[in-house]
Design a protein around this motif. Structure first.
Motif, PDB file in Angstrom:
ATOM      1  N   GLU A  24     -30.872  19.880 -28.321  1.00 29.31           N
ATOM      2  CA  GLU A  24     -30.965  20.772 -29.151  1.00 29.31           C
ATOM      3  C   GLU A  24     -31.464  21.618 -29.631  1.00 29.31           C
ATOM      4  N   ASP A  25     -32.789  21.543 -28.954  1.00 29.21           N
ATOM      5  CA  ASP A  25     -34.302  22.843 -29.233  1.00 29.21           C
ATOM      6  C   ASP A  25     -33.410  24.312 -28.244  1.00 29.21           C
ATOM      7  N   ILE A  26     -32.709  23.817 -27.188  1.00 31.56           N
ATOM      8  CA  ILE A  26     -32.006  24.310 -26.296  1.00 31.56           C
ATOM      9  C   ILE A  26     -30.831  25.159 -27.223  1.00 31.56           C
ATOM     10  N   LYS A  27     -30.234  24.360 -27.012  1.00 27.32           N
ATOM     11  CA  LYS A  27     -28.408  25.121 -27.993  1.00 27.32           C
ATOM     12  C   LYS A  27     -29.336  25.478 -29.393  1.00 27.32           C
ATOM     13  N   ARG A  28     -30.562  25.390 -30.021  1.00 25.10           N
ATOM     14  CA  ARG A  28     -30.601  26.508 -30.875  1.00 25.10           C
ATOM     15  C   ARG A  28     -31.713  27.886 -31.293  1.00 25.10           C
ATOM     16  N   PHE A  29     -32.627  27.278 -29.196  1.00 22.92           N
ATOM     17  CA  PHE A  29     -32.728  28.897 -29.616  1.00 22.92           C
ATOM     18  C   PHE A  29     -31.990  29.967 -28.483  1.00 22.92           C
ATOM     19  N   LEU A  30     -31.231  29.240 -27.729  1.00 18.26           N
ATOM     20  CA  LEU A  30     -30.877  29.989 -26.233  1.00 18.26           C
ATOM     21  C   LEU A  30     -29.711  31.342 -27.610  1.00 18.26           C
TER      22      LEU A  30
ATOM     23  N   LYS B 271     -14.900  39.243 -30.534  1.00 18.64           N
ATOM     24  CA  LYS B 271     -14.793  37.542 -31.110  1.00 18.64           C
ATOM     25  C   LYS B 271     -15.945  36.931 -30.253  1.00 18.64           C
ATOM     26  N   LEU B 272     -16.221  37.614 -28.921  1.00 12.39           N
ATOM     27  CA  LEU B 272     -17.376  37.455 -27.605  1.00 12.39           C
ATOM     28  C   LEU B 272     -18.826  37.940 -28.332  1.00 12.39           C
ATOM     29  N   TYR B 273     -18.966  38.596 -29.001  1.00 15.39           N
ATOM     30  CA  TYR B 273     -20.165  39.439 -29.714  1.00 15.39           C
ATOM     31  C   TYR B 273     -22.044  38.770 -28.996  1.00 15.39           C
ATOM     32  N   LYS B 274     -21.446  37.231 -29.566  1.00 16.11           N
ATOM     33  CA  LYS B 274     -22.741  36.698 -28.959  1.00 16.11           C
ATOM     34  C   LYS B 274     -23.037  36.314 -27.488  1.00 16.11           C
ATOM     35  N   ILE B 275     -22.031  36.351 -26.745  1.00 12.11           N
ATOM     36  CA  ILE B 275     -22.438  36.446 -24.877  1.00 12.11           C
ATOM     37  C   ILE B 275     -21.690  37.179 -24.603  1.00 12.11           C
ATOM     38  N   ARG B 276     -21.844  39.116 -25.513  1.00 14.89           N
ATOM     39  CA  ARG B 276     -21.700  40.364 -24.602  1.00 14.89           C
ATOM     40  C   ARG B 276     -23.081  40.547 -23.479  1.00 14.89           C
ATOM     41  N   PRO B 277     -23.881  40.520 -23.987  1.00 14.34           N
ATOM     42  CA  PRO B 277     -24.844  41.011 -22.974  1.00 14.34           C
ATOM     43  C   PRO B 277     -24.613  39.969 -21.772  1.00 14.34           C
ATOM     44  N   LEU B 278     -24.274  38.422 -21.871  1.00  8.42           N
ATOM     45  CA  LEU B 278     -24.707  37.872 -20.130  1.00  8.42           C
ATOM     46  C   LEU B 278     -23.654  37.993 -20.161  1.00  8.42           C
ATOM     47  N   LEU B 279     -22.055  38.476 -20.568  1.00  3.95           N
ATOM     48  CA  LEU B 279     -20.926  39.095 -19.781  1.00  3.95           C
ATOM     49  C   LEU B 279     -20.879  40.034 -19.046  1.00  3.95           C
ATOM     50  N   ASN B 280     -21.446  40.663 -20.193  1.00  6.54           N
ATOM     51  CA  ASN B 280     -21.821  42.379 -19.254  1.00  6.54           C
ATOM     52  C   ASN B 280     -23.182  42.299 -17.889  1.00  6.54           C
ATOM     53  N   LYS B 281     -23.833  41.683 -18.057  1.00  8.92           N
ATOM     54  CA  LYS B 281     -24.636  41.389 -17.004  1.00  8.92           C
ATOM     55  C   LYS B 281     -24.032  41.111 -15.173  1.00  8.92           C
ATOM     56  N   LEU B 282     -23.397  39.545 -16.283  1.00 10.33           N
ATOM     57  CA  LEU B 282     -22.276  39.067 -14.751  1.00 10.33           C
ATOM     58  C   LEU B 282     -21.431  40.431 -14.200  1.00 10.33           C
ATOM     59  N   ARG B 283     -20.426  40.789 -15.072  1.00 10.55           N
ATOM     60  CA  ARG B 283     -19.797  41.899 -14.405  1.00 10.55           C
ATOM     61  C   ARG B 283     -20.245  42.618 -13.891  1.00 10.55           C
ATOM     62  N   GLU B 284     -21.537  43.646 -13.990  1.00 10.91           N
ATOM     63  CA  GLU B 284     -22.173  43.961 -13.036  1.00 10.91           C
ATOM     64  C   GLU B 284     -22.785  43.642 -11.702  1.00 10.91           C
ATOM     65  N   ARG B 285     -23.098  42.635 -12.321  1.00  9.09           N
ATOM     66  CA  ARG B 285     -23.007  42.128 -11.043  1.00  9.09           C
ATOM     67  C   ARG B 285     -22.274  41.833  -9.688  1.00  9.09           C
ATOM     68  N   LEU B 286     -21.188  41.116 -10.187  1.00 11.63           N
ATOM     69  CA  LEU B 286     -19.997  40.883  -9.281  1.00 11.63           C
ATOM     70  C   LEU B 286     -19.156  42.130  -9.161  1.00 11.63           C
ATOM     71  N   LEU B 287     -19.289  43.212  -9.537  1.00 10.52           N
ATOM     72  CA  LEU B 287     -18.627  44.591  -9.026  1.00 10.52           C
ATOM     73  C   LEU B 287     -20.176  45.287  -8.286  1.00 10.52           C
ATOM     74  N   LYS B 288     -21.030  44.855  -8.262  1.00 12.51           N
ATOM     75  CA  LYS B 288     -21.822  45.163  -6.660  1.00 12.51           C
ATOM     76  C   LYS B 288     -21.160  44.019  -5.337  1.00 12.51           C
ATOM     77  N   VAL B 289     -20.512  43.354  -5.385  1.00  9.53           N
ATOM     78  CA  VAL B 289     -19.989  42.634  -4.252  1.00  9.53           C
ATOM     79  C   VAL B 289     -19.195  43.213  -3.816  1.00  9.53           C
ATOM     80  N   PRO B 290     -19.310  43.157  -2.409  1.00  9.29           N
ATOM     81  CA  PRO B 290     -18.762  44.226  -1.281  1.00  9.29           C
ATOM     82  C   PRO B 290     -17.300  43.836  -0.590  1.00  9.29           C
TER      83      PRO B 290
END
Length: 104
Positions: free
Chosen positions: A32-38, A56-75
């Protein structure tokens, strides 16, 4: 937790319903601490639902952007095959999209 679904997260630590695979990994309070503070984004700048510009995805948007950024680097391979599978579900989500051509 996504495989064995119980009515609440605290049920996984219930003595009668004890799921060792969950309860032996960490305590309920730790979970519950991890869920509350993440957090991936600050709630201060969040636009409330119903207002223009609401994401609607505001709370996880930075995570999605970083994931997309990394996936675009895959050859990319010379030949790409994209297969989309439509999985029937009864889940309610505002992120679902209506597809009139989906198979019955």
């Amino acid at each position: 937790m996504s495989i064995v679904q119980l009515p609440s997260t605290r049920s996984y630590w219930n003595l009668n319903l004890n799921h060792r695979l969950v309860s032996e990994v960490m305590s309920c309070n730790r979970w519950e601490d991890i869920k509350r503070f993440l957090h991936f984004n600050s709630n201060i700048y969040m636009i409330p639902s119903g207002n223009p510009g609401n994401d609607k995805l505001y709370k996880i948007r930075p995570l999605l952007n970083k994931l997309r950024e990394r996936l675009l680097k895959v050859p990319k391979e010379e030949y790409l095959a994209i297969d989309e599978q439509i999985i029937p579900t009864k889940a309610r989500s505002s992120l679902k999209q209506y597809n009139p051509k989906k198979p019955p």
